[in-house]
Write an enzyme that holds these catalytic residues in place. Structure first.
Site, short mmCIF file in Angstrom:
data_model
loop_
_atom_site.label_atom_id
_atom_site.label_comp_id
_atom_site.label_asym_id
_atom_site.label_seq_id
_atom_site.Cartn_x
_atom_site.Cartn_y
_atom_site.Cartn_z
N GLU B 64 0.82 -1.22 0.00
CA GLU B 64 0.00 0.00 0.00
C GLU B 64 0.85 1.27 0.00
O GLU B 64 0.55 2.23 -0.71
CB GLU B 64 -0.94 0.02 1.21
CG GLU B 64 -2.07 -1.00 1.13
CD GLU B 64 -1.65 -2.40 1.50
OE1 GLU B 64 -0.51 -2.58 1.99
OE2 GLU B 64 -2.45 -3.34 1.30
N HIS B 133 -11.11 -3.97 9.38
CA HIS B 133 -11.67 -3.89 8.03
C HIS B 133 -13.00 -3.14 8.00
O HIS B 133 -13.82 -3.36 7.12
CB HIS B 133 -11.92 -5.29 7.46
CG HIS B 133 -10.68 -6.06 7.11
ND1 HIS B 133 -9.87 -6.63 8.05
CD2 HIS B 133 -10.12 -6.36 5.91
CE1 HIS B 133 -8.87 -7.26 7.45
NE2 HIS B 133 -9.00 -7.12 6.15
#
Ligand SMILES: Cc1ncc(C[n+]2csc(CCOP(=O)(O)OP(=O)(O)O)c2C)c(N)n1
Ligand SMILES: [Mg+2]
Lengths: 348, 332
Positions: B64, B133
């Site tokens: 990322e 999440h």
């Protein structure tokens, strides 16, 4: 080795007195080997039970199944002491079982129940059992790698002789956290073993498309630690390589990287439509390289269990899974009044 | 209009916006994890790989920080990257590039460059994905000068705001609530933009103003419908842009209704609701208030896995109804 080869090895040994059996059978007694086999079956049955519960709508959330990878979790576990520690991943059910977790409390967590390992707050991706040295699965790819190195730093400073095993996937080795953590583990010679479960894919992305080096093991070279690529579906080979690395770590010689080549039979998670690999490839691994079938063949060949013995283990595993699911179903949910519990340390 | 507007899902609307951009502008590329043949974790990129090929629909490794940084570098040097985070939570791994680089580069270089990068973040709870999440981190980004932050709540706006973001010379962060991806609504054909920085009144009402973000807009509308049956008329404002906040729209509404409630899913403390409350307290609308401002937000806890706890952790329709009723009837 095929079954005939093994019989020949046994005969040759009888003649020469040498023990040419695989490491597992030379190193461990029959009871330990049977227990390792039972754990492999327990992992597979847990995953099948979880999948089934999911399909029947008993759980919400997601899950990442490790069917096909049982030898890696259990082989690594064989090399560890009870007080050694692990960090695990989103695909962590097998690691938990290998480190001694009870399936009933794992199911309870998966079902979101108060009796689960995280009291229903964490779910599949966060199962931990710190009392058994399992510092927890992780929802963040690569998230556990620096944590494992931190645990190894503690072990060294506290002089408690513990070794830490850090599980991660082939996908995680492209996170910055992997590189930073390996470097620090190496410069400080920490007692940690990095175990990459290379199942060929990070979600849909193959190792070849994501990783510049041909193997993950060779990345160890950049951090001046030994790196080995091992057949991760060979329980004995996994146990042997891990034991070498763990002794090295325990003797103060620093970290190692082990790459275990394996394969996940199921999709990445529930959302996977398997568009990035072929059915032939999946079938090949399932029929030609099933770690459970491989160990079963060895158990029979080396006289640890016969067919009836294998069946007895299968039956006892099925019973434990059924009881575990029943326990989880009957367990109470957390009380919504406790929503803000455990955010901070109570009484502190 | 002679033709009825067709309906698309929120995810399809975003995909259509990306396809339009890819079609008309060679500089546009889409980057992210598993956005190629997999189609994206939430099937937002879907079949774009088949239409535009792997040179423009670029699967990244699970990296990322590096991926976001590459998108920033590409944006500075002539491309128009759309970077998809698989979950907004993973932006935490990329904050360096977003906050220290993308947001500040133009400023630090005295205006000699701009950073036209678009980042997309599937966000929010309600899917049982647990604490790592399910977060709503949009206010974090809203705190950083140099970034623009939008939160579309309808398919039409999801398309229009993405196309607006691509035309914007500065970094635009788009927070897409995961529960919205499958919701459907009318979406105009072809290219159009929805203005960044403009709130939208979704329902007119005289008794109380509710400012909502993300999935809370539909919950606020549901609450407003229930209360209409009791004779309470709620005005629902969809904030749409978190930075810059459309203060005039809220001030104007509060001057009419004299009551304000803010609802968001992100944790309440130090959140968008606090910012809006302060803006009203500092504005001419303050004198018009007939009751203290009410904020509804996420509980002070990570998002739990257990479904009942998960629901209890963020505002739901009954709680919104009760809060608005109390506010409108002077019990608060
Ligand atoms: C930081 C971060 N990025 C992306 C994801 C989404 N994600 C979860 S698992 C996964 C694939 C991981 O691949 P690998 O490390 O090989 O483990 P495997 O799933 O194969 O066991 C991805 C992309 C995540 N959870 N965290
Ligand atoms: Mg993998």
């Amino acid at each position: 080795m095929g079954r005939e080869d093994k019989a020949m090895v046994k005969k040759a040994e009888a003649a020469t007195g040498a023990d040419n059996r695989p490491f597992l059978f030379r190193r461990h007694d029959a009871g330990t080997i049977r227990e390792a086999y039972r754990k492999m079956l327990l992992i597979r049955a847990f995953e099948e039970g979880a999948e089934n519960a999911y399909m029947r709508g008993l759980v919400h959330g997601t899950m990442h199944l490790s069917i096909g990878q049982e030898a890696s979790a259990v082989g690594v576990g064989l090399a560890l002491r009870d007080d050694d520690q692990i960090t695990s991943t989103h695909r962590g059910h097998g690691h938990s079982i290998a480190k001694g977790a009870e399936v009933k409390r794992m199911f309870a967590e998966f079902f979101g129940k108060e009796t689960g390992y995280c009291r229903g707050r964490g779910g599949s991706m966060h199962i931990a059992d710190v009392s058994k040295g399992n510092l927890g699965a992780n929802g963040i790819v690569g998230g556990g790698i620096p944590i494992a190195v931190g645990a190894a730093l503690s072990a060294r400073r506290l002089g408690n002789g513990k070794v830490v095993v850090c599980f991660f996937g082939d996908g995680a080795n492209n996170e910055g956290a992997f590189h930073e953590a390996l470097n620090m583990a190496a410069i400080w010679k920490l007692p940690v073993v990095f175990v990459c479960e290379n199942n060929g894919y990070g979600m849909s992305t193959s190792q070849a498309r994501a990783t510049a080096s041909a193997t993950i093991a060779e990345r160890a070279g950049a951090y001046a630690m030994p790196g080995r690529t091992i057949d991760g579906n060979d329980l004995s080979a996994v146990a042997e390589a891990t034991e070498d690395a763990v002794s090295r770590a325990r003797n103060g010689e620093g970290p190692s990287l082990i790459e275990l080549k394996t394969y996940r039979w199921r999709g990445h998670s529930k959302s996977d439509r398997n568009r990035y690999r072929t059915k032939e490839e999946i079938d090949h691994w399932m029929t030609e390289n099933d770690p459970v079938k491989r160990i079963e063949a060895d158990l029979v060949a080396f006289g640890i269990l016969d067919e009836a013995g294998l069946d007895a283990v299968r039956a006892s595993v099925a019973e434990e899974i059924e009881a575990g699911i029943a326990f989880a179903k009957e367990s109470p949910s957390p009380d919504p009044a406790d929503l803000e519990r455990f955010v901070y340390t109570e009484g502190a | 209009m002679d033709q009825p507007v067709r309906e698309l899902s929120y995810a399809e609307a975003i995909r259509e916006a990306m396809a339009i951009a890819l079609e008309r502008d060679e500089r546009v590329v889409v980057m992210g994890e598993d956005i190629g043949v997999y189609g994206g974790a939430f099937q937002v990129t879907g079949d774009l790989i088949e239409r535009f090929g792997p040179d423009r629909i670029i699967d990244t490794p699970i990296s990322e920080l590096g991926g976001a940084g590459i998108a920033v570098g590409a944006a500075v040097t002539g491309l128009r990257p759309i970077f998809e985070f698989q979950f907004s939570d993973f932006a935490t791994l990329a904050m360096e590039q977003i906050v220290n680089q993308a947001a500040k580069m133009r400023f630090m270089l005295g205006g000699s460059v701009s950073v036209p990068v678009v980042m997309r973040f599937p966000a929010g709870s309600g899917t049982g994905a647990a604490a790592q999440h399910s977060q709503s981190l949009e206010a974090w980004f809203g705190h950083v000068p140099g970034l623009k932050v939008v939160q579309p709540t309808t398919p039409e706006d999801a398309k229009g705001l993405l196309l607006a973001a691509l035309e914007d010379p500065d970094p635009v962060m788009i927070f897409e609530h995961k529960l919205l991806y499958k919701t459907r609504g009318p979406v105009p054909e072809g290219a159009y933009t929805t203005p960044i920085g403009k709130a939208e009144i979704r329902r007119k009402g005289r008794d109380v103003t509710v400012v909502a973000t993300g999935v809370m807009v539909s919950r606020a509308l549901e609450a407003a419908n229930e209360l209409a049956a009791e004779g309470i008329e709620v005005e629902v404002i969809d904030l749409r842009t978190v930075r810059p906040i459309d203060t005039p729209a809220i001030v104007e509404s509060v001057i009419r209704t004299h009551r304000l409630c803010i609802v968001h899913e992100a944790v309440k403390t130090l959140g968008i609701g606090a910012e809006i409350s302060a803006r009203i307290a500092e504005s001419e609308a303050f004198d018009y208030l007939d009751a203290p401002i009410v904020r509804l937000g996420g509980a002070e806890t990570p998002i739990p896995y257990n479904p009942d706890l998960e629901k209890a952790a963020v505002p739901q329709v009954p709680g919104i109804v009760a809060a608005l009723r109390d506010l409108a009837t002077g019990r608060r």
